[in-house]
Design a protein around this motif. Structure first.
Motif, short mmCIF file in Angstrom:
data_model
loop_
_atom_site.label_atom_id
_atom_site.label_comp_id
_atom_site.label_asym_id
_atom_site.label_seq_id
_atom_site.Cartn_x
_atom_site.Cartn_y
_atom_site.Cartn_z
N ARG A 44 0.84 -1.21 0.00
CA ARG A 44 0.00 0.00 0.00
C ARG A 44 0.86 1.25 0.00
O ARG A 44 0.55 2.25 -0.67
N ALA A 58 2.20 1.68 -3.43
CA ALA A 58 1.20 2.08 -4.42
C ALA A 58 1.09 3.60 -4.50
O ALA A 58 0.95 4.17 -5.59
N VAL A 82 4.11 4.99 -6.31
CA VAL A 82 3.99 4.78 -7.76
C VAL A 82 3.17 5.92 -8.37
O VAL A 82 3.53 6.49 -9.41
N GLU A 83 2.08 6.28 -7.69
CA GLU A 83 1.24 7.36 -8.22
C GLU A 83 2.01 8.68 -8.29
O GLU A 83 1.99 9.38 -9.30
N MET A 132 4.71 8.57 -11.00
CA MET A 132 4.18 8.66 -12.37
C MET A 132 3.85 10.11 -12.73
O MET A 132 3.98 10.50 -13.89
N GLN A 172 6.47 -0.73 -8.33
CA GLN A 172 5.36 -1.55 -8.84
C GLN A 172 5.80 -3.02 -8.93
O GLN A 172 5.04 -3.93 -8.58
N ARG A 184 -4.47 12.74 0.98
CA ARG A 184 -5.17 12.85 -0.31
C ARG A 184 -4.98 14.25 -0.90
O ARG A 184 -4.80 14.40 -2.09
N THR A 225 -3.45 15.30 -4.45
CA THR A 225 -4.23 16.09 -5.41
C THR A 225 -3.46 17.34 -5.83
O THR A 225 -3.43 17.70 -7.01
N HIS A 260 -0.97 16.35 -8.36
CA HIS A 260 -1.61 16.13 -9.66
C HIS A 260 -1.90 17.45 -10.36
O HIS A 260 -1.78 17.56 -11.58
N ARG A 289 -9.58 5.80 -9.23
CA ARG A 289 -8.55 5.40 -8.28
C ARG A 289 -9.18 4.58 -7.14
O ARG A 289 -10.24 4.93 -6.63
N LEU A 337 -7.43 3.19 -4.18
CA LEU A 337 -6.49 2.97 -3.07
C LEU A 337 -7.22 3.24 -1.75
O LEU A 337 -6.83 4.10 -0.97
N ASP A 351 -6.03 -0.81 -0.07
CA ASP A 351 -5.84 -0.83 -1.52
C ASP A 351 -6.81 -1.81 -2.16
O ASP A 351 -7.20 -2.81 -1.56
N SER A 401 -3.57 2.61 -8.33
CA SER A 401 -3.12 3.99 -8.18
C SER A 401 -3.46 4.79 -9.43
O SER A 401 -3.73 4.23 -10.48
N SER A 402 -3.39 6.13 -9.28
CA SER A 402 -3.71 7.07 -10.36
C SER A 402 -5.12 6.87 -10.86
O SER A 402 -6.01 6.53 -10.08
N TYR A 435 -9.41 10.48 -9.83
CA TYR A 435 -9.47 10.49 -8.36
C TYR A 435 -10.49 11.49 -7.82
O TYR A 435 -10.51 11.77 -6.63
#
Lengths: 219, 268
Positions: free
Chosen positions: A70, A73, A76-77, A80, A103, A148, A152, A155, B146, B148, B194, B247-248, B251
């Protein structure tokens, strides 16, 4: 009557020295063989139960595999985003590296759980396997994980802000990851777990240094 | 069990001594029998010397057979328990997630009842009509939602959610008019885990519906323990593409139930 009984007994007696000997010898061999097999069986079972046992539902290994999956994960986000939107080519390269590595490591850890016949989702709270008792924070986040809102913001960031925010969040994330790897290294001596945890620790410490250099260059 | 010594003229006086030392028995047996002889002249002599004391040998030979019987019983009991334990461990450990899923009371397995509609995994833009509500299989948007452990507080597009199910996620949906306390109970199952996510869903025919690709369970009580059981057993396991991330993806709940089209930073 009594004499008849005696006679029969006498007959048996006279035949006994000749006949039972080979039979009892066979019986003794058989007993020895069975006893040996039994001891082997008991020994094998005990050894299997004591050492060959795979980590259980509440083991540190299972907790690590689930929680680190977890933790990874989220990395990874973030990685990316860095790969897709980072300004500095070094950030994009690092994003690519972190995303693919972590990953793949998730795949390793999930495979362990399958081999140990455990479900990917545990029945105990996150981090309860850690020897030092550090749990999740008030948001339910494991050490180093971003909220979160922070994800965000990453992103939605543009330009150099992507690099700046990624460096900040990933340093924090990696510090938490190294802490968790240390935790399982204290609690486990299973070779596959030790090997991966050590590799994670090394790589993430190295990347923390790299990120700090990039941070100084950017700042 | 060793009633007599091999080749020796005397029979062994006791059963117990040989049973205890099976390995060392052979070379020592003759000597031992010989040294035992003077110590137990009545019993050993009775058999060896023949017809003079007829009753004693009969008793001895009856007594001797208890040794082997006890040993074989012990062997039998131990062997049975070892085999029994092995069988039990195999049955317990070998239970697949499908077996565990099928034991959840009320679960519907659409992979069996409607294999055609859940076998379609194609990517498509725009709104899509589904055979089930909420959907458990079929074509979907190329952006997933998403998953997670996300707790979405507003409806999301099924076209995105279904893509997450394809990735192995469990989607918990509830009627929008569910009391806040019930929603809190549900979010305890999902938050932080997850391959799980939840959202309100308009027009649900039960208080709560939880689904994975090809599987669905509808219940009327948010505290029903089967909700957590479904989530735990099916998350990741029900994946159509093992190893694919949660993931991603999308969201936000920004577009409501309308699917949004892929953007460069969304992955995809």
């Amino acid at each position: 009557m009594p004499s008849a009984v005696q006679e029969t007994t006498v007959d048996e007696q006279t035949t006994q020295p000749a006949e039972p000997r080979p039979t009892s010898r066979t019986l003794r061999y058989l007993t020895l063989a069975v006893t040996a097999l039994l001891l082997l069986g008991v020994g094998w079972t005990a050894a299997t139960l004591a050492t060959g046992r795979t980590p259980g539902e509440e083991s540190a290994e299972a907790g690590f595999a689930r929680d680190m999956s977890r933790h990874h994960a989220q990395a990874v986000e973030m990685a990316m985003v860095a790969y897709a939107k980072g300004q500095d080519p070094a950030i994009r390269q690092l994003g690519y590296d972190i995303a693919l590595t972590q990953q793949a490591q998730i795949g390793h850890m999930q495979r362990w759980l399958q081999e140990w016949e455990l479900l990917p989702t545990g029945s105990r709270p996150a981090m309860s396997w850690m020897p030092d008792g550090v749990g999740v924070d008030e948001n339910g986040l494991m050490p180093g994980m971003a909220t979160r809102e922070e994800i965000t913001r990453l992103h939605e960031a543009q330009g150099v802000e992507v690099d700046r925010l990624f460096i900040e969040l990933m340093i924090k994330h990696h510090i938490g990851g190294v802490h968790m790897a240390d935790g399982v290294l204290k609690a486990s001596d299973r070779p596959e777990v030790v090997r991966l945890a050590q590799a994670m620790k090394q790589a993430q410490q190295k990347e923390i240094n790299e990120l700090r250099k990039l941070q100084q260059g950017a700042g | 069990m060793s009633i007599s010594t091999p080749g020796g003229p005397q029979r062994r006086p006791t059963v117990v001594s040989t049973g205890k030392k099976p390995a060392a028995g052979r070379p020592a047996a003759d000597a031992k029998a010989a040294t035992d002889k003077p110590a137990t002249p009545k019993r050993a002599g009775g058999g060896g010397k023949g017809p003079r004391k007829p009753i004693a040998p009969v008793k001895v030979s009856q007594g001797r057979s208890w040794g082997p019987i006890a040993l074989f019983v012990a062997v039998g009991v131990l062997a049975t328990s070892i085999i029994g334990f092995g069988a039990w461990a195999t049955v317990q450990g070998g239970q697949s997630w499908q077996d565990k899923a099928s034991k959840i009371d009320g679960i519907v397995n659409f992979r069996e009842t409607d294999p055609e509609s859940v076998s379609n995994q194609e990517h498509r833009s725009g709104k899509i009509e589904y055979a089930q509500s909420p959907p458990v299989g079929g074509p979907h948007n190329n952006t997933w939602q998403r998953c997670l452990g996300d707790v979405y507080d507003a409806p999301i597009a099924s076209e995105h959610a279904l893509h997450s199910l394809e990735h192995g996620a469990v989607w918990l949906t509830y009627r929008p008019d569910l009391p806040e306390a019930d929603v809190a109970k549900l979010s305890e199952v999902i938050r932080g885990n997850d391959f799980m996510f939840m959202s309100p869903y308009e027009g649900l025919d039960a208080a709560v519906s939880i689904q994975a690709w090809g599987y669905q369970l509808k219940v009327d009580d948010a505290g029903d323990p089967r909700i957590k059981e479904f989530a735990t057993v099916l998350a990741q396991n029900a994946s159509m593409e093992p190893g694919v991330p949660c993931s991603s993806g999308n969201y936000t709940t920004g577009t409501g139930t309308e699917p949004r089209e892929m953007q460069p930073s969304m992955g995809g």
